[in-house]
Every structure is written in C-alpha cells, then in structure tokens.
Motif scaffolding. Sequence first.
Motif: not given
Length: 256
Positions: A161-181
């Motif tokens: 669970x912690x690992x999956x949650x952290x790696x899912x957070x990275x996917x959201x981070x990636x998409x949001x930052x890509x849109x912002x840039x």
Amino acid sequence: MTSTRTAVLTGAAAERGIGQATARAYAKAGWAVAILDLDGELAARVAADIASEHGVPVYGGAVDVANEASVSAAQQEISARVADGTLPPVGALANIAGITSPVPFLETTLDLWNKVLAVNATGTYLVTKAFLPDMIERGFGRIINMSSVSAQRGGGVFGKVPYSAAKAAILGFTKALARELGSSGVTVNAVTPGAVDTNIRVGSTPEQEAAIVRDIPLGRQATPDDVAAVFVFLSSDEAGYLQGTTIDINGGSHLH
C-alpha cells in the motif's frame, strides 16, 4: 566524445539497479552524467568507471532526496560544475531514487508510511523543484519520473500500500506539472516498470519470483537496460512532443 547536455539521475549508484543502468545508457548515448545517490562514495566510484568507459564528463555525489537541504546542496554542486565548464548544462532529470514496502497494510507503521512517501514522492518533488528553474530559463528540459505498475494495478507481490500510493502520487505530479509547464520547452513524463530483475527484491523466495514471471505474457522480468532505454528516449529531441504521458514497461503484465 563531446557532450552538450548533462543528465542528472537520483538513486543511480547501486549495482544491478535501474539507476546505474540508466546512467550508463545516457553516457553511451553521449550525455554527460551526474549520478546522485544516498551513498556518495559509491556514486563517485561508479562515476569514475562510467567516465573511463565512455569518455564523457561524469560526476558522482551524495544526496538524500527526502531532505531539502541535501537536495539543494547537490543542485548547487552540479550548478557550480556547469558554471566552470566541468559539466555541460543540465538537459535531463531522471527521478529514479525509491524504496519499496513489502509489508501488509495492517503491519504498516506510520514511520514506514512516511519514509516510503518521503523517498518516492517527496523526493521527486524536491529534486524537480531544485533543477527545474534552470531548465525553464534555458527553454529546454526533460524530466522523467519513476512510477510503477503498482500505481496502476494496486500493488503486487512486493509493492504494497505505501509504495503503490507513493507511485500513484508521482503519476498525478507528472501530469499536473506537465500541464503547468505548457510551452516552456520542458517536458515531464513518467515510466511505469513492472517486475525488473534488480537488487530491490533481495531476500525474495523462488516461489515469489516464479509467481511474478507467471503473470508476465513475455515470460520474463525486465532487465534494468530495458527501462534505461526508455529514459534515454524520453530525454531526446525526438521525444519533444511527449508531455504528461506514461510509458509502460511491464511485458504485458498490465494492459489498459
């Protein structure tokens, strides 16, 4: 070999790891390389070996990706080497450092939860924030974040669970930052490896390894080199129209 860009990689010193394989792949492709790892002495030794083999500028130093002061110090050291001509400007950032958590949820302590999210998710945030301003100023950058198939399918044999949650957070981070840039010239993408034959699963049983392979249509685990090739491609000029995407490297174990 003349290198015009530096690839910065975190978690890139361990033997049989994705990070070191990716550092070597960048160097083979003609990039200068900056290897950052919690074990700074090992990073320096690996850097010397890669420089000798490929004839490109390579730096190896220590970083704790979950510690803001440590990340800032590593970024300043690399910036100083760019300023004095030891390294060319940073063109790519590979956020690879990570730890897993093969512990059932009800046995997960808050300390373990916090540690796994700190290294995987907060580390990606801190390192990206440190290196992004210079990329924006130069109008070019490639940020590649290491997620995992565990983020997509909800864990597995080792990714609890912690690992999956952290790696899912990275996917959201990636998409949001890509849109912002937007049109800054900096792209942000993620890779989601499935099972990879590395040292991260030291102590696994033959039964666990067999269970993993049974779930992979290609009939084998990925090698670190399989993953490294995708990082190098996403850092290339040819990948300039990929923004906010996720590249699966799982041998068909998760199809969506």
